[in-house]
Design a protein around this motif. Structure first.
Motif: not given
Length: 486
Positions: A408-426, A458-464, A466-469
């Motif tokens: 996001x503008x050459x900075x990181x994302x929130x932990x939940x968003x990044x985790x959910x986005x990786x889950x979705x892309x895979x 939705x991506x952030x919810x996916x990230x949360x 994933x963190x609980x599993x």
């Protein structure tokens, strides 16, 4: 009447030696594929003017006339213009044509010339003499400063490879309603460099069929070509209607399947890149209503890793010092993040200094995707969640050029968003979508932007989730994604 090719008879050896074939980008059409290509022309014509661009031995013309005879016209009536550049091939073509047209009311014209020069002249004269075109064009990049590139631009065609140039010029020479059948690499279906070519064919023709050879090794097995190939059927200046998508493993049509799709499934109306998607039998399984956002609408960007290692050689370090920045390569991600890596063939770090800072990102949560993958891999898109805790004490990160980086503008994302986005892309859903338009080994940032995404919430919810599993088995991930996004 002509006899059909006997696919059990070995192909005649081409006049061009292997090194010459590579130089010219020539690969001979196997007989079963030539016959299949010819069968794709409409049968409702009595006369024709056929263009065979890059005619080689004449196998495509032979197949076309065989198909005419087979369709119930024992004496095809028309003209064929065969263009061939290679002198050795022309000699064989002249000999073959004597047998091919024997007893038929067919006139042939062999043009021993460069097809781009030949066709560009006709385009400049506004001539469109042909009703049909059949071609297996050469595959070779066109230099931006070459005479070919200048001729193509003068003809209103912008492209980077001989095969797309041959198709575009052949299409330009067809009369309204004329039909073109070509076997070409699939690489034109996506990517920035082929966008003008996609725009050109979609502007001037309707796509009637796309046939995909699902094996990268079978279509031109005799020439050991590793390439995903398609047969493309275009109709000049005609209304676009639903089109046929067919697939087979090879030219003998093993594992053949076919279905009809709305054009909007193949070229999405809202896609500015005009990607051409080739769905398979998993397509319906991949339609999830909850993934309908663009990456831009999520305020997320994806970029090619900015560090090109050979340009910063003097700043590279085998192992990091406290003031260096981690330099991340695909090899640092194999099921998990492993950095620094002992005995690694690549450097693990880049010196952090004024000369390198413009290429470094602040340490944070990112998602990276490898830029190279082949269709034989289990997943084409392989994503990893980059976590700041994996690089303690390092305020900046370097992403090497063989990675794509979501940020996001050459900075990181929130932990939940990044985790959910990786889950979705895979997910298998993304794999099906990606394979529908990508036919080469590159996973480019443009390709990743073209994918549909769930909302940020939705991506952030996916990230949360994933963190609980305790364990993220892929089947559980797929099940949860379907429940959330269906």
């Amino acid at each position: 009447m002509l006899q059909f090719f006997d696919s059990s008879v070995p192909e005649a050896q081409p006049a061009v030696l292997p090194t010459g074939k590579a130089a010219l980008g020539q690969y001979m059409t196997p007989a079963p594929i030539a016959a299949f290509m010819a069968s794709l022309f409409p049968k409702n014509f009595t006369t024709f003017r056929l263009l065979d661009a890059g005619a080689g031995e004449g196998s495509l013309t032979h197949a076309f006339l065989n198909a005419c005879c087979h369709a119930g016209s024992p004496s095809p009536h028309g003209e064929v213009s065969l263009i061939e550049y290679d002198a050795g091939m022309v000699q064989k073509l002249e000999k073959n044509l004597l047998q091919i047209v024997e007893g038929l009311s067919v006139t042939t014209h062999i043009h021993h010339t460069d097809f781009i020069e030949y066709a560009s002249t006709l385009v400049a004269q506004k001539q469109r003499p042909f009703t049909h075109a059949i071609l297996n064009p050469p595959y070779k990049k066109i230099s931006s400063r070459s005479s070919h590139r200048a001729l193509l631009r003068n003809a209103g065609i912008e492209t980077v490879n001989l095969y797309t140039a041959f198709v575009a010029l052949s299409l330009a020479l067809l009369r309204p309603g004329g039909v073109l059948v070509a076997i070409i690499p699939r690489s034109f279906c996506n990517g920035l460099y082929y966008k003008p070519f996609r725009q050109y064919i979609l502007r001037y023709a309707a796509i009637r069929r796309i046939h995909l050879f699902t094996s990268r090794t079978e279509a031109f097995k005799a020439d050991k070509v590793l390439q995903e190939n398609v047969i493309l059927v275009l109709e000049r200046e005609s209304e676009q209607t639903p089109l046929d998508i067919s697939m087979s493993k090879n030219g003998e049509m093993h594992e053949y399947r076919e279905a009809r799709y709305p054009f909007e499934d193949i070229v999405r109306p809202d896609d500015p890149e005009r990607f051409i998607r080739i769905p398979d039998n998993q397509w319906e399984q991949g339609v999830l209503r909850g993934a309908d956002r663009s990456l831009k609408s999520l305020d997320i960007e994806v970029s090619t890793g900015p560090v090109v290692d050979f340009r910063v050689k003097e700043y590279l370090r085998a192992m990091p010092q406290p003031e260096d920045a981690p330099l991340l390569y695909p090899g640092h991600f194999n099921g998990k993040t492993e950095w620094p890596k002992a005995n690694f063939k690549k450097p693990n770090a880049v010196v952090r200094c004024p000369e390198t800072m413009k290429w470094l990102y602040p340490n944070g949560h990112y998602v990276i995707v490898r830029r190279l993958s082949s269709k034989e891999e289990k997943r084409r898109v392989v994503a990893y969640h980059v976590r700041p805790e994996d690089f303690p004490g390092h305020p900046y990160l370097g992403f090497e050029n063989h990675l794509n980086v979501f940020h996001r503008r050459k900075h990181g994302l929130s932990a939940e968003l990044a985790r959910g986005l990786a889950l979705y892309l895979n997910s298998g859903f993304v794999d099906v979508l990606f394979r529908s338009f990508n036919g080469h080994t590159q996973v480019n940032a443009t390709d990743l932007r073209s994918l549909p995404y769930p909302s940020s919430d939705t991506l952030e919810a996916l990230g949360r989730w994933a963190a609980e599993q305790s364990e993220l088995a892929q089947e559980n991930v797929e099940r949860h994604l379907k429940a959330v996004l269906a």
